[in-house]
Design a protein around this motif. Structure first.
Motif, PDB file in Angstrom:
ATOM      1  N   THR A 133      -1.692 -16.258  15.074  1.00  0.00           N
ATOM      2  CA  THR A 133      -0.785 -16.793  16.102  1.00  0.00           C
ATOM      3  C   THR A 133       0.534 -17.122  15.414  1.00  0.00           C
ATOM      4  OG1 THR A 133      -1.117 -19.162  15.714  1.00  0.00           O
ATOM      5  CG2 THR A 133      -2.761 -18.073  17.103  1.00  0.00           C
ATOM      6  N   ASP A 134       1.528 -17.567  16.240  1.00  0.00           N
ATOM      7  CA  ASP A 134       2.719 -18.139  15.611  1.00  0.00           C
ATOM      8  C   ASP A 134       2.795 -19.631  15.940  1.00  0.00           C
ATOM      9  OD1 ASP A 134       3.369 -17.886  18.234  1.00  0.00           O
ATOM     10  OD2 ASP A 134       5.047 -16.497  17.937  1.00  0.00           O
ATOM     11  N   VAL A 135       1.627 -20.229  16.162  1.00  0.00           N
ATOM     12  CA  VAL A 135       1.569 -21.658  16.501  1.00  0.00           C
ATOM     13  C   VAL A 135       1.611 -22.488  15.221  1.00  0.00           C
ATOM     14  CG1 VAL A 135       0.167 -23.470  17.592  1.00  0.00           C
ATOM     15  CG2 VAL A 135       0.198 -21.153  18.559  1.00  0.00           C
TER      16      VAL A 135
ATOM     17  N   THR B  92      -2.808 -21.250   7.841  1.00  0.00           N
ATOM     18  CA  THR B  92      -2.226 -21.014   6.521  1.00  0.00           C
ATOM     19  C   THR B  92      -1.062 -21.979   6.322  1.00  0.00           C
ATOM     20  OG1 THR B  92      -2.873 -18.717   6.698  1.00  0.00           O
ATOM     21  CG2 THR B  92      -1.234 -19.245   5.012  1.00  0.00           C
ATOM     22  N   VAL B  93      -1.036 -22.615   5.161  1.00  0.00           N
ATOM     23  CA  VAL B  93      -0.009 -23.624   4.892  1.00  0.00           C
ATOM     24  C   VAL B  93       1.330 -22.960   4.588  1.00  0.00           C
ATOM     25  CG1 VAL B  93       0.679 -25.494   3.332  1.00  0.00           C
ATOM     26  CG2 VAL B  93      -1.724 -25.255   4.032  1.00  0.00           C
ATOM     27  N   ASP B  94       2.371 -23.339   5.351  1.00  0.00           N
ATOM     28  CA  ASP B  94       3.716 -22.794   5.116  1.00  0.00           C
ATOM     29  C   ASP B  94       4.522 -23.717   4.224  1.00  0.00           C
ATOM     30  OD1 ASP B  94       3.249 -20.796   7.091  1.00  0.00           O
ATOM     31  OD2 ASP B  94       3.688 -22.284   8.630  1.00  0.00           O
TER      32      ASP B  94
ATOM     33  N   HIS C 197      -6.425 -22.845  25.066  1.00  0.00           N
ATOM     34  CA  HIS C 197      -6.409 -21.661  24.205  1.00  0.00           C
ATOM     35  C   HIS C 197      -5.120 -21.611  23.432  1.00  0.00           C
ATOM     36  CE1 HIS C 197      -9.733 -19.324  26.131  1.00  0.00           C
ATOM     37  NE2 HIS C 197      -9.590 -20.382  26.919  1.00  0.00           N
ATOM     38  N   LEU C 198      -5.247 -21.479  22.118  1.00  0.00           N
ATOM     39  CA  LEU C 198      -4.079 -21.263  21.275  1.00  0.00           C
ATOM     40  C   LEU C 198      -4.306 -19.882  20.676  1.00  0.00           C
ATOM     41  CD1 LEU C 198      -4.277 -24.780  19.581  1.00  0.00           C
ATOM     42  CD2 LEU C 198      -2.602 -24.080  21.289  1.00  0.00           C
ATOM     43  N   GLY C 199      -3.733 -18.856  21.313  1.00  0.00           N
ATOM     44  CA  GLY C 199      -4.045 -17.497  20.902  1.00  0.00           C
ATOM     45  C   GLY C 199      -5.552 -17.306  21.003  1.00  0.00           C
ATOM     46  N   PRO C 200      -6.208 -16.809  19.939  1.00  0.00           N
ATOM     47  CA  PRO C 200      -7.648 -16.570  19.996  1.00  0.00           C
ATOM     48  C   PRO C 200      -8.476 -17.849  19.797  1.00  0.00           C
ATOM     49  CG  PRO C 200      -6.784 -15.914  17.859  1.00  0.00           C
ATOM     50  CD  PRO C 200      -5.601 -16.352  18.661  1.00  0.00           C
ATOM     51  N   HIS C 201      -7.810 -18.944  19.504  1.00  0.00           N
ATOM     52  CA  HIS C 201      -8.546 -20.182  19.180  1.00  0.00           C
ATOM     53  C   HIS C 201      -8.743 -21.054  20.413  1.00  0.00           C
ATOM     54  CE1 HIS C 201      -7.620 -18.929  15.136  1.00  0.00           C
ATOM     55  NE2 HIS C 201      -6.324 -18.954  15.418  1.00  0.00           N
ATOM     56  N   GLN C 202      -9.870 -21.748  20.404  1.00  0.00           N
ATOM     57  CA  GLN C 202     -10.182 -22.630  21.533  1.00  0.00           C
ATOM     58  C   GLN C 202     -10.235 -24.068  21.063  1.00  0.00           C
ATOM     59  OE1 GLN C 202     -13.285 -21.944  24.124  1.00  0.00           O
ATOM     60  NE2 GLN C 202     -12.880 -19.779  24.441  1.00  0.00           N
ATOM     61  N   VAL C 203      -9.652 -24.936  21.878  1.00  0.00           N
ATOM     62  CA  VAL C 203      -9.695 -26.363  21.569  1.00  0.00           C
ATOM     63  C   VAL C 203     -10.340 -27.074  22.749  1.00  0.00           C
ATOM     64  CG1 VAL C 203      -8.288 -28.413  21.121  1.00  0.00           C
ATOM     65  CG2 VAL C 203      -7.585 -26.205  20.199  1.00  0.00           C
TER      66      VAL C 203
ATOM     67  N   LEU D 173       1.853 -27.852  21.445  1.00  0.00           N
ATOM     68  CA  LEU D 173       1.432 -26.470  21.241  1.00  0.00           C
ATOM     69  C   LEU D 173       1.214 -25.797  22.593  1.00  0.00           C
ATOM     70  CD1 LEU D 173      -1.281 -27.419  18.564  1.00  0.00           C
ATOM     71  CD2 LEU D 173       1.170 -27.036  18.190  1.00  0.00           C
ATOM     72  N   GLU D 174       1.994 -24.745  22.824  1.00  0.00           N
ATOM     73  CA  GLU D 174       1.861 -24.006  24.081  1.00  0.00           C
ATOM     74  C   GLU D 174       0.454 -23.441  24.174  1.00  0.00           C
ATOM     75  OE1 GLU D 174       5.459 -21.581  24.324  1.00  0.00           O
ATOM     76  OE2 GLU D 174       4.509 -20.721  26.130  1.00  0.00           O
ATOM     77  N   CYS D 175      -0.178 -23.571  25.330  1.00  0.00           N
ATOM     78  CA  CYS D 175      -1.581 -23.144  25.403  1.00  0.00           C
ATOM     79  C   CYS D 175      -1.935 -22.553  26.756  1.00  0.00           C
ATOM     80  CB  CYS D 175      -2.491 -24.331  25.095  1.00  0.00           C
ATOM     81  SG  CYS D 175      -2.431 -25.609  26.347  1.00  0.00           S
ATOM     82  N   GLY D 176      -3.068 -21.856  26.795  1.00  0.00           N
ATOM     83  CA  GLY D 176      -3.665 -21.405  28.039  1.00  0.00           C
ATOM     84  C   GLY D 176      -4.813 -22.348  28.375  1.00  0.00           C
ATOM     85  N   LEU D 177      -5.442 -22.115  29.533  1.00  0.00           N
ATOM     86  CA  LEU D 177      -6.515 -23.009  29.977  1.00  0.00           C
ATOM     87  C   LEU D 177      -7.725 -22.207  30.416  1.00  0.00           C
ATOM     88  CD1 LEU D 177      -5.243 -25.724  32.481  1.00  0.00           C
ATOM     89  CD2 LEU D 177      -6.602 -26.080  30.416  1.00  0.00           C
ATOM     90  N   SER D 178      -8.913 -22.713  30.138  1.00  0.00           N
ATOM     91  CA  SER D 178     -10.112 -22.088  30.708  1.00  0.00           C
ATOM     92  C   SER D 178     -11.182 -23.148  30.861  1.00  0.00           C
ATOM     93  CB  SER D 178     -10.623 -20.957  29.808  1.00  0.00           C
ATOM     94  OG  SER D 178     -11.209 -21.520  28.645  1.00  0.00           O
ATOM     95  N   GLN D 179     -12.223 -22.782  31.544  1.00  0.00           N
ATOM     96  CA  GLN D 179     -13.313 -23.732  31.738  1.00  0.00           C
ATOM     97  C   GLN D 179     -14.625 -23.021  31.423  1.00  0.00           C
ATOM     98  OE1 GLN D 179     -12.219 -26.898  34.102  1.00  0.00           O
ATOM     99  NE2 GLN D 179     -13.842 -26.509  35.588  1.00  0.00           N
TER     100      GLN D 179
END
Ligand SMILES: Nc1ncnc2c1ncn2[C@@H]1O[C@H](COP(=O)(O)OP(=O)(O)OP(=O)(O)O)[C@@H](O)[C@H]1O
Ligand SMILES: [Mg+2]
Length: 371
Positions: free
Chosen positions: A331-333, A311-313, A262-268, A248-254
């Protein structure tokens, strides 16, 4: 048997011509004496080329092949004592099964009494006793392949056995039995084996260690467990497993010293041990998670439990389990999750997904960043 070392091998077909093909970029690989190994990779990645260089059927453009430390690069196949089992069995139709098995020993001038005892040992192991005096013409392709295999392992002085897609012609329902017999023979005789296939299931069930190739390079040579748990890059993560790892393409933060993807607005949340190895300026980052590690919940969780709404596709029933494909909300993740066969879920349903931090892998520029 023997240790086989592939040292700095490079191979270019038709070098210097307009049709030049680099089949092997540069490969180093050591097969320990008596081990079962597999060579796995997509079509055209160079598996057969490497096998033929090891057996001596092909002279490499650069590099060396060593057998028990001795450089055999300039030696012809006959002097390397390497047996090869090909995709289609090579059988002498003029001889019965016994004659086929005995052939390499008779050729080597082994006394008849010893030939008889070795033929019987091999025949017992591969369960060929009932057909020893049959003609190969009356047997199916899989029995012929077993005979070809027996002929490969019958000589006591064989250094190694190379298999190139030996199950291609074998009926799917028989593959497991045949592979089990081959494996037993490999263990009993301490055979150094290299088994080429593009079927990961075949590779992982046969071999202690699997070498995965891509575009003429060796990407990872490791146990099945490590290939699954600790892929060195996104290619291995995706290639191993069915379906492969979610990437999953993601951003990074600390935040407060703890790294988050970051996956769109979601944080992991990521393993805090990763913190010193990450650079917040990185782009091209991926979170990797196996479908079997994704937890799926249908009831809305209490707040702040780290669940991601999705949402289940699609729901695919695969017998013993189901694969759910869901898109994270806003997102489109897309994430695939493996759930039990009786997990009640419908397409279009809202679910909450969570990724256990210890099962998350992190990749930068497609290379794994170990925690
Ligand atoms: N004799 C040849 N002459 C020129 N190019 C070749 C030759 N044999 C193979 N190649 C090329 O070298 C590359 C590696 O081929 P190779 O047959 O080793 O791959 P492979 O991994 O065994 O593929 P497959 O899974 O389809 O058997 C490919 O690009 C192929 O087209
Ligand atoms: Mg091939």
């Amino acid at each position: 048997m023997a240790e086989i070392e592939v040292r700095d091998i490079r191979h270019v077909y038709d070098q210097g011509s307009p049709d030049e093909t680099v089949a092997i970029e540069r490969i180093n690989l050591t097969l320990q004496d008596g081990t079962a190994n597999a060579l796995l990779g997509p079509s055209g990645c160079g598996k057969t080329t490497l096998l033929q260089i090891i057996s001596g059927l092909l002279q490499p453009t650069e590099g060396h092949i060593l057998i028990d430390g001795e450089d055999v690069t300039d030696k012809p196949p006959a002097e390397r004592d390497i047996a090869q089992v090909f995709q289609f069995p090579v059988i002498y139709r003029s001889m019965d099964v016994y004659g086929n098995l005995a052939f390499p020993l008779r050729n080597g001038g082994v006394p008849e009494a010893e030939i008889e005892s070795r033929v019987h040992r091999i025949s017992e192991l591969l369960e060929l006793d009932d057909i020893l005096h049959s003609s190969p013409s009356n047997l199916g392709p899989e029995l012929n392949q077993l005979v070809a295999l027996g002929r490969g392992i019958i000589r006591a002085d064989t250094s190694a056995i190379l298999f190139d897609e030996p199950m291609t012609d074998v009926e799917p329902s028989r593959k497991l039995t045949i592979r089990r017999r081959v494996k037993e023979a490999q263990q009993e005789f301490g055979i150094t084996a290299l088994y080429v296939t593009h079927d990961q299931h075949e590779a992982l069930t046969f071999a202690e260690q699997v070498a995965i190739m891509k575009d003429g390079n060796l990407v990872q040579y490791d146990t099945g467990e490590n290939l699954y748990q600790s892929p060195v890059n996104t290619f291995i993560g995706h290639f191993i497993g069915s379906p492969g790892m979610n990437l999953l393409e993601c951003g990074l933060s600390q935040e407060n010293g703890d790294p988050h993807a970051h996956l769109g607005p979601h944080q992991v949340p990521l393993d805090s041990a990763l913190a010193p190895r990450l650079d917040l300026g990185w782009t091209d980052c991926h979170v990797g998670i196996r479908p079997s590690s994704v937890t799926v919940q249908v009831a809305e969780p209490h707040e702040d439990t780290g669940y991601l709404p999705a949402t289940v596709d699609q729901v695919e029933m695969l017998g013993g389990f189901q694969i759910i494909t869901a898109t994270l909300d806003h997102t489109d993740v897309e994430v695939k999750a493996r759930v039990a066969h009786d997990f009640a879920i419908d397409e279009g349903a809202s679910v909450w997904l969570s990724f256990p931090p210890s099962d998350i892998r992190f990749f930068h520029d497609h290379e794994a960043i170990p925690a």
